[in-house]
Every structure is written in structure tokens, then in C-alpha cells.
Design a protein around this motif. Sequence first.
Motif, mmCIF file in Angstrom:
data_model
loop_
_atom_site.group_PDB
_atom_site.id
_atom_site.type_symbol
_atom_site.label_atom_id
_atom_site.label_comp_id
_atom_site.label_asym_id
_atom_site.label_seq_id
_atom_site.Cartn_x
_atom_site.Cartn_y
_atom_site.Cartn_z
ATOM 1 N N LEU A 131 -9.024 -1.740 3.209
ATOM 2 C CA LEU A 131 -9.459 -1.575 1.817
ATOM 3 C C LEU A 131 -8.397 -2.110 0.863
ATOM 4 O O LEU A 131 -8.719 -2.744 -0.149
ATOM 5 N N ALA A 132 -7.127 -1.880 1.190
ATOM 6 C CA ALA A 132 -6.041 -2.409 0.355
ATOM 7 C C ALA A 132 -6.049 -3.935 0.368
ATOM 8 O O ALA A 132 -5.813 -4.582 -0.660
ATOM 9 N N ARG A 148 0.873 -1.181 0.000
ATOM 10 C CA ARG A 148 0.000 0.000 0.000
ATOM 11 C C ARG A 148 0.903 1.221 0.000
ATOM 12 O O ARG A 148 1.364 1.672 1.030
ATOM 13 N N LYS A 188 -9.300 -9.209 -4.401
ATOM 14 C CA LYS A 188 -10.017 -9.167 -5.681
ATOM 15 C C LYS A 188 -9.135 -9.610 -6.839
ATOM 16 O O LYS A 188 -9.646 -10.013 -7.899
ATOM 17 N N THR A 189 -7.813 -9.565 -6.656
ATOM 18 C CA THR A 189 -6.888 -9.928 -7.743
ATOM 19 C C THR A 189 -6.420 -11.378 -7.661
ATOM 20 O O THR A 189 -5.703 -11.834 -8.559
ATOM 21 N N GLU A 202 -17.752 0.778 1.704
ATOM 22 C CA GLU A 202 -16.965 1.232 0.556
ATOM 23 C C GLU A 202 -16.610 0.153 -0.457
ATOM 24 O O GLU A 202 -16.109 0.466 -1.545
ATOM 25 N N ARG A 203 -16.843 -1.105 -0.108
ATOM 26 C CA ARG A 203 -16.522 -2.193 -1.015
ATOM 27 C C ARG A 203 -17.682 -3.188 -1.066
ATOM 28 O O ARG A 203 -18.447 -3.284 -0.097
ATOM 29 N N PHE A 233 -8.699 -5.855 0.887
ATOM 30 C CA PHE A 233 -9.856 -6.267 0.082
ATOM 31 C C PHE A 233 -9.506 -6.206 -1.405
ATOM 32 O O PHE A 233 -9.782 -7.149 -2.167
ATOM 33 N N ASP A 234 -8.894 -5.111 -1.824
ATOM 34 C CA ASP A 234 -8.552 -4.947 -3.239
ATOM 35 C C ASP A 234 -7.538 -6.004 -3.679
ATOM 36 O O ASP A 234 -7.581 -6.469 -4.825
ATOM 37 N N TRP A 235 -6.632 -6.373 -2.788
ATOM 38 C CA TRP A 235 -5.671 -7.443 -3.095
ATOM 39 C C TRP A 235 -6.398 -8.768 -3.304
ATOM 40 O O TRP A 235 -6.098 -9.505 -4.243
#
Length: 313
Positions: A138-139, A52, A145-146, A173-174, A141-143
Motif C-alpha cells: 500500500l505504501a 514507511r 500516486k505522487t 483497498e486502492r 502504491f501511494d508512492w
Amino acid sequence: MLKRLALSAALLAAVAGFARAEDVTDKLKTSAAEVLARPAADYVESRVEIKRGDATIVGTLTLPKGAEKPPVVLLLHGFTGSRDELPIEGTKEGVFSRTAHILAARGLASLRIDFTGSGESSGKWEDMTPQGEIVDALAAFDWLKTQTNIDPAKIHVLGWSLGGLVAAHVAAERPVVTATLWAPASNALYNFSHFLGSEAVEKAIASADPDAVIEIKLPWGATTKLKARFFQSLVTVDPVAAISHYSGPLLVIVGTKDTVVTPQPFAGESFLAYHDGPEGLMVLPTDHAFDAFTGPQTVDLMAAASLAFIEGK
């Protein structure tokens, strides 16, 4: 003292008008027993690093062996904690490592992280703020997703205490599928004023220098140091307002013996009062640590109940 009593009275008055949330305690106890009675499968764990910006978030990814692209639960630890969380008496596990193992043994993956400044993650503890932990989550969560070894369309979130506050903001937010909050901080300023003493918190908030390092005494006798910025930030996070922007399934689990996030079950009910969607409240005769100092029974019940909720049982 008068300010603390006034704030407590205001909180009680506010929740007095709430429609009572549906109590799903008995239903989830039954479902949890069924979950724990299932044959336990094997699982595998790996250490992961999530970037991040200049920061590195360290986590443990737990996967059920043989499962193809399982759903995953993002586990968010509490104040002064780390990703394995509080050691449980009579076991070699922490609250979150044991929870991860219960989930994985029954088909759900999980990622538990150290917030920056905690555990193995980069950064200094004294720089921690709730907002920084929200960005970390949030970072993470975004990880997720990949990743190709879990189902990126089926990410759930579970947070304990301050991690519950963070989880509420992540849900806002997600696109989390479900949100589960264990003894979540509902009003950060009140919770920490009650936890650390209103005079200490007010003094820290009044500091002219947000980078001033302030030593505080924790209720169990230890001391820690945080910058004034942490205390000043408590008035700018609102998990109850955040959860009003989330319409997915919400489970809140609280303990009637909790002396950290109080008053219960009213503090837990405040989330449900502002949430519009499927929801339930589980109330247990436990403390803020879920009886981890005496054994794993309550943690096992909560982990299994959370799994049943995630599965829609």
C-alpha cells in the motif's frame, strides 16, 4: 495428517459448487504471441527508496524510454523472494526483472519492490507477516500516486504466490486499474500447512510467545526462521474475501503442476468465484515457479499475456 486431509477435502468440496470461471487461456496465448512479436523498445531502470514510518522499502522503477507518463504495474514478490525474483535458467534475469523488461519494452512502466525484511529493504526477515507485506505494498502504491514520470491514474497490480495474496488486498483497498494474480495464495493457513507441514504450523500457532523465533524446513531442503507471529497471522488474512471488494478487471494465472498452492485450478478459481467484475482464468501446464528452472518460455508467455490483459486485449 488427518487434519490436513480434512482441510483439503473441505476446500475441494467448497470449490465443487463454484460456477466455472471463463477460461481465457487460448485467447491470451494468441494475444501474448502478438505482444512478443512487437518491436522491443529501450527502457531505463533506477533504484528507489520508499519511506514507511521508520522502514525503508527498496524498489526498482523500470520506465520505457521516450514514453510520457506511461501506465505502471506494481510487482509483488513471493515468500522468501525479492524484487527480481527467482533466477531463470539460461538468462541473467529473474522472473520479475524479466517481466519488468518485457512490459517496459512494450510501453508499460513497473515498480518491483523488496518487502521489508527481504532483499535490500530494511527490517529483519524473521519479523515478516502477510499484514506487514500488505502495508508495504500500500505504501508503494501511494508512492506511485505522487510520481510525475508515470500516470498516477493508471496503476495496475501483479502479485505472485504470497505476493498474489498481497495484491488481492491492495486491489481491495486502492483504486488499481487491473489486478493480475500469478499462482496466488488463496487460503494462507491451508497453503502454508500444506507447504511446510501441518504439524509444524500448528505448533508455531500454539506458541504462547508471538516473538518466539521458530526454525522451519522448506520443501527444497533449506531452513529459515520466522517468529510465531507469522504463523498466527495466517488465520487473519483472506485474499478471496478481499477480492470480493474489488470490481475491476481480474486475471488469475495458475499451473496444473503446482504443488505449493493447491489444488489447481480450483484454488485460482476461488478468487473468481467471489469477484464481481470482468475476469478470466489462464491455466497452463506449469509448476509454481513457471518452469523458470528450465528456461524463460513460460515466464515470457505469462508476462506477455498479463500485458495483453492490462491493455484489454
